[in-house]
Design an enzyme around this catalytic site. Structure first.
Site, PDB file in Angstrom:
ATOM      1  N   SER A 241       1.016  -1.166  -0.016  1.00 16.38           N
ATOM      2  CA  SER A 241      -0.184  -0.070  -0.053  1.00 16.38           C
ATOM      3  C   SER A 241       1.012   1.346   0.203  1.00 16.38           C
ATOM      4  CB  SER A 241      -0.839   0.118   1.179  1.00 16.38           C
ATOM      5  OG  SER A 241      -0.059   0.238   2.287  1.00 16.38           O
ATOM      6  N   LYS A 242       0.230   2.374  -0.013  1.00 13.73           N
ATOM      7  CA  LYS A 242       0.988   3.600  -0.124  1.00 13.73           C
ATOM      8  C   LYS A 242       2.047   3.865   0.925  1.00 13.73           C
ATOM      9  CE  LYS A 242      -0.975   7.222  -2.594  1.00 13.73           C
ATOM     10  NZ  LYS A 242      -1.885   8.426  -2.928  1.00 13.73           N
ATOM     11  N   ARG A 243       1.663   3.153   2.176  1.00 12.26           N
ATOM     12  CA  ARG A 243       2.477   3.201   3.415  1.00 12.26           C
ATOM     13  C   ARG A 243       3.901   2.563   3.203  1.00 12.26           C
ATOM     14  NH1 ARG A 243       2.271  -0.648   6.922  1.00 12.26           N
ATOM     15  NH2 ARG A 243       0.835  -1.679   5.666  1.00 12.26           N
ATOM     16  N   HIS A 244       3.954   1.796   2.000  1.00  8.90           N
ATOM     17  CA  HIS A 244       5.421   1.171   1.646  1.00  8.90           C
ATOM     18  C   HIS A 244       6.083   2.006   0.783  1.00  8.90           C
ATOM     19  CE1 HIS A 244       2.942  -2.468   3.014  1.00  8.90           C
ATOM     20  NE2 HIS A 244       3.822  -2.780   3.382  1.00  8.90           N
ATOM     21  N   GLY A 245       5.694   3.178   0.498  1.00 10.64           N
ATOM     22  CA  GLY A 245       6.058   3.925  -0.611  1.00 10.64           C
ATOM     23  C   GLY A 245       5.514   4.160  -1.706  1.00 10.64           C
TER      24      GLY A 245
END
Ligand code: GLU
Length: 478
Positions: A241-245
């Site tokens: 997800s966006k959390r991962h970059g």
């Protein structure tokens, strides 16, 4: 015979996610491998959630990656007539029916089911209805789905997948009360009419598949082969997800990744060919075989992507790198004749195109400032003294015509190498006494391509000016 056909069918709700690009790539490769066609369908029936900009973003990402699709893009929002026609057909054949259940009735059914700890499902009360329908209810249309038995299919990735009809099925809605068709219905009509032979998609769609099979059978269409891909996970094992970059394909472009590296990276996230790691798109068109898609989720590794990017920056033709750098705002054509030499100097050490561009800018322009760390490490009285002496030596070489040397890059770098060796030998010094200070003078930073090549690129005149500038800046200050 019908052409082997695959498709990618994104819902245009934002940008193209790299997971989506992997799905697209697998479909693309499978089509190309079979000499078939790869179609693009935009699933934009949910007019509230979809935007034209998102469709544009998807098309842009496709273009950047070089994934070419066949025929015109299919837009679901333009096919309502077609869906209606097939709904009417099912009604006519009594394979679907109008359901006049009111919202209140539906709510009360749900409540009862919840209280009895039953799975919420439609109870089929209008399935065989023959009475007079209530006049104040706009009906939905439901498919007559099997109420018992198994719905099974062979998934190309997961093997045999079986669902018990009684556990998962009810007479689900295929058209809402305003007449608009529902998601699974549109997908089936489209896949069938577009002649899709194989559907490769994320396994978040696995639960749609039995419903779609029910619809294929009701409509009398051939069921395609399904391949459900395990999700891509981040390095922490959670769904990417966006959390991962970055998850937007175009963000990778802006970070200086080549599409060649991104596609190579994505193909390996869930597919393998022995232990091979490096694949060009052309090789993949020959090699891709969906039976080698992995069953388990694959982990995203930014390091691996960087490694691949470095490989492609090292090996892509100059023309291709030039094109990609231009898209990022740096035009090698402005460098003149030495552009390719400059690119070759930098590609070995660049993880991204931004590294390449920044490296190029450092060599093209005289330093506007000097990196503080590099200065405190490499610039001291002693080194400045050597640099002054070296500048004097260069001044003696003033009359030397390097223009002809530059035709042959080896000679020119070699010339500087010899010159520096001679200088060091005469003064009884080692390379470390001058190389780093010289580097800071020429580039402003402590890391650059080989110093002899840098000198060759810059040329003696400019080199002297840059050395003089550094000396003027620090000789009095230190
Ligand atoms: N529109 C769906 C999505 O974006 C894909 C549907 C399919 O591949 O069948 O996830």
């Amino acid at each position: 015979m019908q052409k082997f056909t695959t498709r990618f069918a994104p819902s245009p709700t934002g940008y193209l996610h790299i997971g989506g690009l992997r799905t697209a790539l697998y479909n693309y490769l499978y089509a190309r491998k079979n000499g078939g066609q790869f179609l693009l369908r935009i699933e934009d029936t949910d007019l509230k959630r979809n935007s034209e900009d998102a469709t544009k973003a998807i098309l842009k990402a496709f273009k950047w990656c070089g994934l070419d699709f066949d025929q015109q893009v299919v837009y679901q929002s333009r096919r309502f007539e077609l869906y209606k026609k097939h709904i009417d057909l099912l009604l006519e054949k009594k394979l679907a029916y109008r359901c006049y259940m009111s919202k209140e009735e539906l709510d009360s059914l749900r409540k009862k089911q919840e209280a009895a700890k039953q799975r919420p499902r439609y109870d089929g009360r209008y399935r065989d209805f023959t009475g007079t329908p209530p006049s104040d209810i706009a009906p939905v249309i439901r498919i007559k789905a099997p109420q018992q038995g198994e719905i099974s299919f062979i998934d190309g990735v997961k093997g045999e997948v079986k669902f018990e009809a009684k556990d998962i099925m009810d007479d689900f809605i295929i058209a809402r009360s305003d007449g608009s068709p529902t998601y699974n219905f549109c997908v089936v009509v489209d896949d069938a009419l577009m002649g899709v032979s194989a559907v490769i998609r994320g396994d978040d769609h696995l639960s749609n598949t039995p419903k779609q099979i029910v619809l294929y059978e009701a409509l009398g269409f051939k069921v395609p082969t399904f391949y459900h891909l395990a999700m891509i996970h981040g390095e922490d094992g959670k769904k990417l997800s966006k959390r991962h970059g970055a998850t937007d394909v175009m963000e990778y472009k802006n970070m200086g990744f080549t599409p060649q590296a991104l596609l190579n990276f994505l193909v390996r996230l869930g597919w393998s060919h022995g232990d091979d790691e490096i694949f060009s798109l052309n090789e993949l068109k020959d090699l891709f075989d969906p039976t080698h898609i992995s069953k388990s989720a694959s982990a995203y590794s930014f390091k691996k992507l960087e490694w691949l990017n470095q490989h492609y920056i090292k090996s892509l033709p100059f023309k291709e790198l030039k094109k990609q750098c231009k898209e990022l705002g740096f035009d090698f054509d402005t460098v003149g004749q030495r552009a390719e030499f400059l690119c070759d100097l930098l590609r070995e050490r660049s993880k991204t195109l931004l590294d390449l561009i920044n490296g190029a800018k450092k060599l093209i322009q005289s330093p506007q400032n000097y990196d503080e760390k590099a200065v405190s490490k490499f610039i001291n009285k002693e080194n400045l003294g050597y640099l002054r002496e070296f500048l004097e030596l260069l001044n003696e070489k003033n009359s030397l015509n390097l223009a002809s040397n530059r035709q042959n890059s080896l000679n020119s770098a070699k010339y500087f190498e010899d010159l520096i060796s001679e200088f060091l030998a005469k003064k009884n010094l080692e390379l470390k006494h001058i190389a780093q200070a010289l580097r800071v003078a020429l580039t402003g930073v402590g890391v650059s391509p080989g110093i002899y090549e840098v000198l060759e690129f810059i040329g003696i005149k400019e080199a002297k000016e840059r050395i003089e500038k550094l000396l003027n800046t620090y000789e009095r200050a230190i």
